[in-house]
Write an enzyme that holds these catalytic residues in place. Structure first.
Site, short mmCIF file in Angstrom:
data_model
loop_
_atom_site.label_atom_id
_atom_site.label_comp_id
_atom_site.label_asym_id
_atom_site.label_seq_id
_atom_site.Cartn_x
_atom_site.Cartn_y
_atom_site.Cartn_z
N THR A 12 0.82 -1.22 0.00
CA THR A 12 0.00 0.00 0.00
C THR A 12 0.85 1.27 0.00
OG1 THR A 12 -1.80 -1.14 1.08
CG2 THR A 12 -1.77 1.23 1.36
N SER A 55 1.66 -7.38 -0.93
CA SER A 55 2.33 -8.40 -0.10
C SER A 55 1.62 -9.76 -0.08
CB SER A 55 2.64 -7.88 1.29
OG SER A 55 1.53 -7.87 2.12
N THR A 88 1.70 -4.50 4.15
CA THR A 88 1.55 -4.84 5.57
C THR A 88 0.97 -6.23 5.80
OG1 THR A 88 -0.61 -3.78 5.68
CG2 THR A 88 1.30 -2.42 6.28
N ASP A 89 0.27 -6.79 4.80
CA ASP A 89 -0.43 -8.07 5.04
C ASP A 89 0.51 -9.20 5.44
OD1 ASP A 89 -2.77 -6.77 4.41
OD2 ASP A 89 -3.01 -7.68 2.42
N1 ASP Z 1 -2.83 -5.40 0.86
C1 ASP Z 1 -1.72 -4.51 1.08
C2 ASP Z 1 -0.42 -5.29 0.98
O1 ASP Z 1 -0.09 -6.00 1.91
C3 ASP Z 1 -1.83 -3.93 2.43
C4 ASP Z 1 -0.77 -2.98 2.82
O2 ASP Z 1 0.28 -2.85 2.24
O3 ASP Z 1 -1.01 -2.30 3.83
O4 ASP Z 1 0.25 -5.18 -0.02
#
Ligand code: ASP
Length: 330
Positions: A12, A55, A88-89
């Site tokens: 993200t 991710s 973050t995932d």
């Molecule tokens: N879905 C996103 C990822 O993990 C979430 C994020 O980056 O916060 O790429």
């Protein structure tokens, strides 16, 4: 001035929101690619983008690529720290993978964002600046891989994503952050006591992660053997118990010499062989199930993937999952 290597991997923090639909998607150009202005008096930044992925697309293969890249870059140039931006995932999985496999003493810091680059209250740039500040800090050395978001510094082993959308999502449920980022300072309060290192060159095993539930049956476990997985991690109930209907499946896996690691599906506490009833932890341990000290399911899976590159021996795997304990408790 410090020399910092920045590795952008996607997530993200690299994405943009479509202002019409509100959908968030990867943008062609990483918004932080050339960002250096906040570091004028702090660091020289060298930027690389080994891949650009959300991710959920990141696999152990990409984690290994990152590890190899960090090692190669640090051999070529003397960097004072490394910052990785990541979705973050699965950030906690990459962080723990690098924590277990990198044998490097400079700070390695991972960050990400919960709000994409053009959203109101976007946290990407702020977290990125915080991560570079931490990577420039001498105190951040030798504390393992650090996860920095929302003004907190967490140890890779303990941190987990706790909220689907809140910017304070990263927490270390049993232990709290090991340090804080303030406007003027980087403050550390703790240093992780035990560190482990595994020197690996490839990662090829398959480990599944299952979550136990009331009424869970053995055929779910049969699939692990049928599909030829090399190991399984089970997030068991409470202190490490499973429904009795699972027992034939567990026996089959043990007979096939497929390692079974049990963690608790509770997000705090440690799975142990406490209960003595059908499916209770004591019986599971007697069957050869290995209990892991306090790791969550996704981290125990990363650890088993790495451990299986070293050994498939049951006793050695048990030792690997046994954290050091106080002498008088052995
Ligand atoms: N879905 C996103 C990822 O993990 C979430 C994020 O980056 O916060 O790429």
């Amino acid at each position: 001035m410090k020399n910092i290597l920045v590795l952008h991997t996607g997530g993200t923090i690299s994405m943009q929101e479509d202002t019409q639909s509100g959908a968030v998607a990867p943008s062609l150009d990483h918004p932080l690619m050339d960002f250096t202005e906040a570091f004028k008096n702090l660091a020289y930044i060298t930027t690389k983008q080994p891949f650009h992925l959300p991710s959920p697309h990141i696999r152990p293969a990409e984690m290994l690529t990152l590890k190899n890249l960090i090692e190669a870059e640090c051999k070529q140039q003397s960097f004072n720290g490394v910052v990785i931006t990541h979705g973050t995932d699965t950030l906690e999985e990459t962080a723990y993978f690098l924590d277990l496999t990198l044998n490097i003493h400079i700070p390695i810091v991972i960050t990400g964002a919960m709000r994409s680059s053009n959203e109101i209250g976007s946290d990407g740039l702020y977290n990125f600046i915080s991560a570079v500040r931490v990577a420039c800090c001498n105190e951040a050395k030798d504390k393992g891989v650090l996860v920095v978001l929302n003004d907190e510094i967490h140890a890779a082993k303990n941190v987990t994503k706790t909220h689907a959308s809140n910017v304070s999502t990263f927490q270390s449920p049993q232990f709290g952050p090991i340090g804080l980022v303030t406007k003027r300072e980087i403050l550390f309060h703790y240093k992780p006591l035990y560190r482990e290192k595994y020197d690996i060159e490839q990662i090829s095993k398959r480990v599944a992660l299952l979550k136990a539930y009331a009424g869970m049956e053995a055929d779910v476990l049969d699939a692990i053997d049928d599909k030829k997985y090399d190991g399984v991690v089970i997030e068991a109930l409470g202190q490490g118990n499973l429904p009795p209907c699972c027992l034939p499946g567990l026996k089959r896996l043990r007979k096939a010499n497929i390692p079974i690691i049990v963690v608790s599906r509770c997000f705090k506490g440690v799975a142990q062989d406490v209960y003595d009833y059908q499916g209770g932890g004591k019986q599971l341990k007697e069957m050869g199930v290995i209990f892991s000290n306090g790791l969550n399911g996704q981290k125990a899976r990363i650890k088993l993937l790495i451990a299986l590159t070293k050994t498939t021996n049951q006793n050695k795997l048990s030792q690997i999952f046994q954290d050091p304990v106080c002498e008088n408790e052995n």
